[in-house]
Motif scaffolding. Sequence first.
Motif, short mmCIF file in Angstrom:
data_model
loop_
_atom_site.label_atom_id
_atom_site.label_comp_id
_atom_site.label_asym_id
_atom_site.label_seq_id
_atom_site.Cartn_x
_atom_site.Cartn_y
_atom_site.Cartn_z
N PHE A 153 0.71 -0.98 0.30
CA PHE A 153 -0.11 -0.02 0.09
C PHE A 153 0.99 1.25 -0.15
N PHE A 154 1.08 2.29 -1.13
CA PHE A 154 1.47 2.65 -0.96
C PHE A 154 0.63 4.12 -1.11
N ILE A 155 1.64 5.48 -1.47
CA ILE A 155 1.31 6.80 -1.23
C ILE A 155 1.75 7.18 -2.56
N VAL A 156 0.42 7.72 -3.26
CA VAL A 156 0.76 8.26 -4.54
C VAL A 156 1.11 9.16 -6.00
N ASP A 157 2.18 9.62 -4.65
CA ASP A 157 2.19 10.91 -5.14
C ASP A 157 3.08 11.54 -6.11
N LEU A 158 3.51 11.03 -6.90
CA LEU A 158 4.16 11.10 -8.26
C LEU A 158 2.29 11.16 -9.26
N HIS A 159 1.75 10.79 -8.71
CA HIS A 159 0.28 11.42 -9.61
C HIS A 159 -0.57 12.50 -9.29
N ALA A 160 -0.08 12.73 -7.99
CA ALA A 160 -0.50 14.14 -7.81
C ALA A 160 0.02 15.08 -7.83
N ILE A 161 0.74 15.28 -9.34
CA ILE A 161 1.41 16.34 -9.92
C ILE A 161 1.23 16.94 -11.15
N VAL A 170 10.69 4.45 -4.40
CA VAL A 170 10.77 4.07 -5.30
C VAL A 170 11.21 4.33 -7.10
N ARG A 171 11.77 4.58 -6.86
CA ARG A 171 12.15 4.88 -8.49
C ARG A 171 12.33 3.95 -9.32
N ALA A 172 11.92 2.99 -9.13
CA ALA A 172 11.84 1.90 -10.09
C ALA A 172 10.15 2.33 -10.75
N HIS A 173 9.44 2.95 -10.36
CA HIS A 173 8.22 3.43 -10.97
C HIS A 173 8.08 3.83 -12.10
N VAL A 174 9.58 4.91 -12.21
CA VAL A 174 9.48 6.24 -13.76
C VAL A 174 10.19 5.64 -14.46
N GLU A 175 11.20 4.75 -13.90
CA GLU A 175 11.71 4.01 -15.33
C GLU A 175 11.15 2.98 -15.60
N LEU A 176 10.16 2.53 -15.16
CA LEU A 176 9.52 0.83 -16.23
C LEU A 176 8.09 2.20 -16.81
N MET A 177 8.01 2.99 -15.67
CA MET A 177 7.12 4.16 -17.17
C MET A 177 7.78 4.38 -17.89
N TRP A 178 8.41 5.37 -18.19
CA TRP A 178 9.74 5.28 -19.50
C TRP A 178 9.50 3.91 -20.64
N LEU A 179 10.07 3.37 -20.04
CA LEU A 179 10.34 1.48 -20.85
C LEU A 179 8.88 1.34 -21.60
N LEU A 180 7.57 1.60 -20.17
CA LEU A 180 6.18 0.93 -20.96
C LEU A 180 5.97 1.91 -22.08
N SER A 181 6.91 3.34 -21.45
CA SER A 181 6.39 4.89 -23.13
C SER A 181 6.76 4.71 -24.23
N SER A 210 3.07 0.67 -14.49
CA SER A 210 3.77 -0.04 -13.80
C SER A 210 3.69 0.46 -12.75
N ASP A 211 2.98 1.17 -11.77
CA ASP A 211 2.52 0.95 -10.71
C ASP A 211 2.24 -0.48 -9.97
N ILE A 212 1.43 -1.32 -11.28
CA ILE A 212 1.15 -2.74 -10.45
C ILE A 212 1.82 -3.69 -11.42
N LEU A 213 2.47 -3.39 -12.54
CA LEU A 213 3.03 -4.63 -13.58
C LEU A 213 4.97 -3.77 -12.42
N LEU A 214 5.27 -3.65 -11.91
CA LEU A 214 6.37 -3.52 -11.23
C LEU A 214 6.65 -4.80 -9.75
N TYR A 215 5.22 -4.65 -9.54
CA TYR A 215 5.47 -5.71 -8.17
C TYR A 215 4.76 -6.93 -8.51
#
Length: 415
Positions: A109-117, A155-166, A205-210
């Motif tokens: 369970f995480f706080i999705v602060d990257l989505h807040a911007i 967890v910086r992997a969220h952003v890295e995976l997002m770029w690869l998926l993009s 990426s939030d979902i697939l990463l884990y």
Amino acid sequence: MARSILSHFLILSNTSPRSISSLRPSGVHLRKCLSRTAIFHQNRLRIGENLRCFCSVSVSEPSTSETSSSSVKKRIVSGVQPTGSIHLGNYLGAIKNWIDLQNTYETLFFIVDLHAITLPYDTQQLSKSTRDTAALYLACGVDSSKASVFVQSHVRAHVELMWLLSSTTPIGWLNRMIQFKEKSRKAGDENVGVALLTYPVLMASDILLYQSDFVPVGEDQKQHLELTRELAERVNYLYGGRKWKKLGGRGGALFKVPEPLIPPTGARVMSLTDGLSKVMSKSAPSDQSRINLLDSKDAIANKIKRCKTDSFTSLEFDNPERPECNNLLSVYQLITGKTKQEVVEECKDMNWGTFKTVLTDALIDHLNPIQIRYAEIMSDTTYLDNILAEGATKASSIADVTLNNLYQAMGFLRR
């Protein structure tokens, strides 16, 4: 959701969301009911169209073999944005249900602060809101010994995976996303950044990463989960299997294709000012439309006293002409833990004045222990920060494996 990672699902019974892995609608596995990547699956639903199979499947108890034959628990991820105060809709629709999930599944369970911007925000409030949200998770009953609690940006992997998926996400898929159309229209072109268009890829990426097995879904998140499933299948097709094995990997699928975790039949918590068309939301301009978990007793009493009702003389569930009545009775049922029939018998002869007093008292009694626990946690920020750091470490250990495998499968030079 006030947008969140699949956090708007609501249970109107005393049971909790459960595994649907054993369900086979019409004899076909649920996965085959959903749309597939357009490149290699023809004649399927397209992103943005009605996803009927989400709605036609109910939730059943896990089979005995599923829960006892293996010590490996299925994995679930979910989270809430740290924008504004967590309200009753967030709590009843997501966080309250996490308490049961953490006892059955491996949970993150995480706080999705990257989505807040993705829309204009207050930079001075983001850090405070993030810590407040984490404290409320714990105050509501999330147990850090059972669940990993962390901040998304830690967890910086969220952003890295997002770029690869993009790089493999067709722009047409994103252009069809309903929430982007709605929010961009409201915000205006000058206030809309690219992130508002691409945040569904971050959500994926939030979902697939884990390597999540199940994802709690509500009405406003079905389309996002469908995109996530499409991306998982697309990446597995483009880079997985023999192609990955030739590059030195172990072959097979790079991502699990997550299944939706659907709650028993219920309704969402609606706005106190409009029980028909508006879900209780942080983004609503009027604070009178929602009960915040940290509202004072006087604030709760005032909001319930002023909330919209109707002119009928008795109270009842499920009358389409009485959306506010159904909403308020549903909230009372969830807060008290009573059955629907018990609420009907208790409240059917009440007038609105009497019921509003009863509902106010129930809300204050239920939220008071949460508020007390929240104050205790916030008085020791070191304790809270240690929990978040530990949670991020556990999450990173899972995320890094997924990310490194994808880098390898996509042909990058190894570090």
